[in-house]
Scaffold this motif. Structure first.
Motif, short mmCIF file in Angstrom:
data_model
loop_
_atom_site.label_atom_id
_atom_site.label_comp_id
_atom_site.label_asym_id
_atom_site.label_seq_id
_atom_site.Cartn_x
_atom_site.Cartn_y
_atom_site.Cartn_z
N ALA A 1 27.59 77.89 -52.41
CA ALA A 1 26.24 77.26 -52.86
C ALA A 1 26.79 76.87 -54.35
O ALA A 1 26.14 75.70 -54.83
CB ALA A 1 25.14 78.25 -52.94
N ARG A 2 27.57 77.56 -55.01
CA ARG A 2 27.94 77.18 -56.29
C ARG A 2 28.61 75.94 -56.38
O ARG A 2 28.29 74.96 -57.24
CB ARG A 2 28.63 78.20 -56.87
CG ARG A 2 28.84 78.40 -58.45
CD ARG A 2 29.62 79.57 -58.77
NE ARG A 2 29.00 80.85 -58.61
CZ ARG A 2 29.81 81.72 -57.82
NH1 ARG A 2 31.27 81.56 -57.82
NH2 ARG A 2 29.40 82.75 -57.55
N GLU A 3 29.55 75.44 -55.48
CA GLU A 3 29.95 74.51 -55.24
C GLU A 3 29.12 73.02 -55.27
O GLU A 3 29.07 72.26 -55.81
CB GLU A 3 31.30 74.34 -53.92
CG GLU A 3 32.30 75.31 -54.20
CD GLU A 3 33.33 75.28 -53.19
OE1 GLU A 3 33.49 74.10 -52.64
OE2 GLU A 3 34.01 76.35 -52.74
N LEU A 4 28.32 73.36 -54.20
CA LEU A 4 27.36 72.14 -54.03
C LEU A 4 26.25 72.16 -55.00
O LEU A 4 25.86 71.23 -55.59
CB LEU A 4 26.51 72.69 -52.69
CG LEU A 4 25.63 71.57 -52.22
CD1 LEU A 4 26.13 70.16 -52.12
CD2 LEU A 4 24.76 71.97 -50.91
N ARG A 5 26.02 73.34 -55.51
CA ARG A 5 25.04 73.08 -56.72
C ARG A 5 25.87 72.50 -57.91
O ARG A 5 25.06 71.69 -58.79
CB ARG A 5 24.60 74.75 -57.20
CG ARG A 5 23.99 74.72 -58.52
CD ARG A 5 22.61 74.24 -58.42
NE ARG A 5 21.74 75.07 -57.47
CZ ARG A 5 20.64 75.00 -57.19
NH1 ARG A 5 20.15 74.06 -57.74
NH2 ARG A 5 20.04 76.03 -56.66
N ALA A 6 27.01 72.43 -58.11
CA ALA A 6 27.68 71.81 -59.32
C ALA A 6 27.53 70.24 -58.87
O ALA A 6 27.51 69.47 -59.90
CB ALA A 6 29.15 72.19 -59.32
N VAL A 7 27.81 69.71 -57.68
CA VAL A 7 27.66 68.24 -57.47
C VAL A 7 26.10 67.80 -57.55
O VAL A 7 25.87 66.88 -58.11
CB VAL A 7 28.11 68.29 -55.88
CG1 VAL A 7 27.81 66.94 -55.57
CG2 VAL A 7 29.52 68.58 -55.70
N VAL A 8 25.33 68.71 -57.22
CA VAL A 8 23.72 68.46 -57.37
C VAL A 8 23.46 68.31 -58.88
O VAL A 8 22.75 67.51 -59.21
CB VAL A 8 23.16 69.28 -56.51
CG1 VAL A 8 21.41 68.99 -56.77
CG2 VAL A 8 23.31 68.95 -55.00
N ASP A 9 24.05 69.21 -59.30
CA ASP A 9 23.53 69.51 -60.96
C ASP A 9 23.99 68.08 -61.80
O ASP A 9 23.21 67.55 -62.60
CB ASP A 9 24.18 70.58 -61.51
CG ASP A 9 23.26 71.90 -61.15
OD1 ASP A 9 22.07 71.71 -60.86
OD2 ASP A 9 23.82 72.89 -61.63
#
Length: 120
Positions: free
Chosen positions: A106-114
């Motif tokens: 989730a940290r990877e996807l969160r970085a893209v969304v952030d």
């Protein structure tokens, strides 16, 4: 030792599923993409490929120069999510996928969304 007949062997095998191409999201590893597919298949309100579609819709919305003037369905849009979707609903889909994933992925996807949220 007795030999199994080919028909019996094939009957015991699992049926082959048709290979479907998973959309590739830039900036995510293949384990993260696999987990996104798992979350999409396990939740009733999600479907295959919704994360990539929602990410594309949210990205197009925040990059558009007049994104703060967006009004939902008042300008003659059809109201179907896949056609004229709501970017805020797309952002909610992204959040629900993030909450369904493990912390590491989730940290990877969160970085893209952030990065996209920072543009908004």
């Amino acid at each position: 030792m007795p030999r199994n007949r080919p028909g019996q062997v094939r009957a015991r095998q699992r049926p082959r599923s048709r290979l479907t191409r998973r959309p590739v999201i830039a900036g995510l590893s293949s384990p993260a993409l696999a987990e996104i597919a798992r979350v999409e298949n396990s939740r009733n309100h999600l479907w295959a490929g919704v994360t990539a579609d929602a990410l594309a819709m949210w990205g197009a919305f925040v990059r558009h120069p007049y994104h703060r003037l967006w009004t939902p369905y008042e300008d003659g849009a059809c109201g179907i999510w896949e056609c004229c979707g709501n970017p805020y609903e797309a952002r909610e889909f992204l959040e629900s996928v993030i909450l369904g994933m493990s912390r590491r992925r989730a940290r990877e996807l969160r970085a893209v969304v952030d990065r996209l949220d920072a543009l908004y």
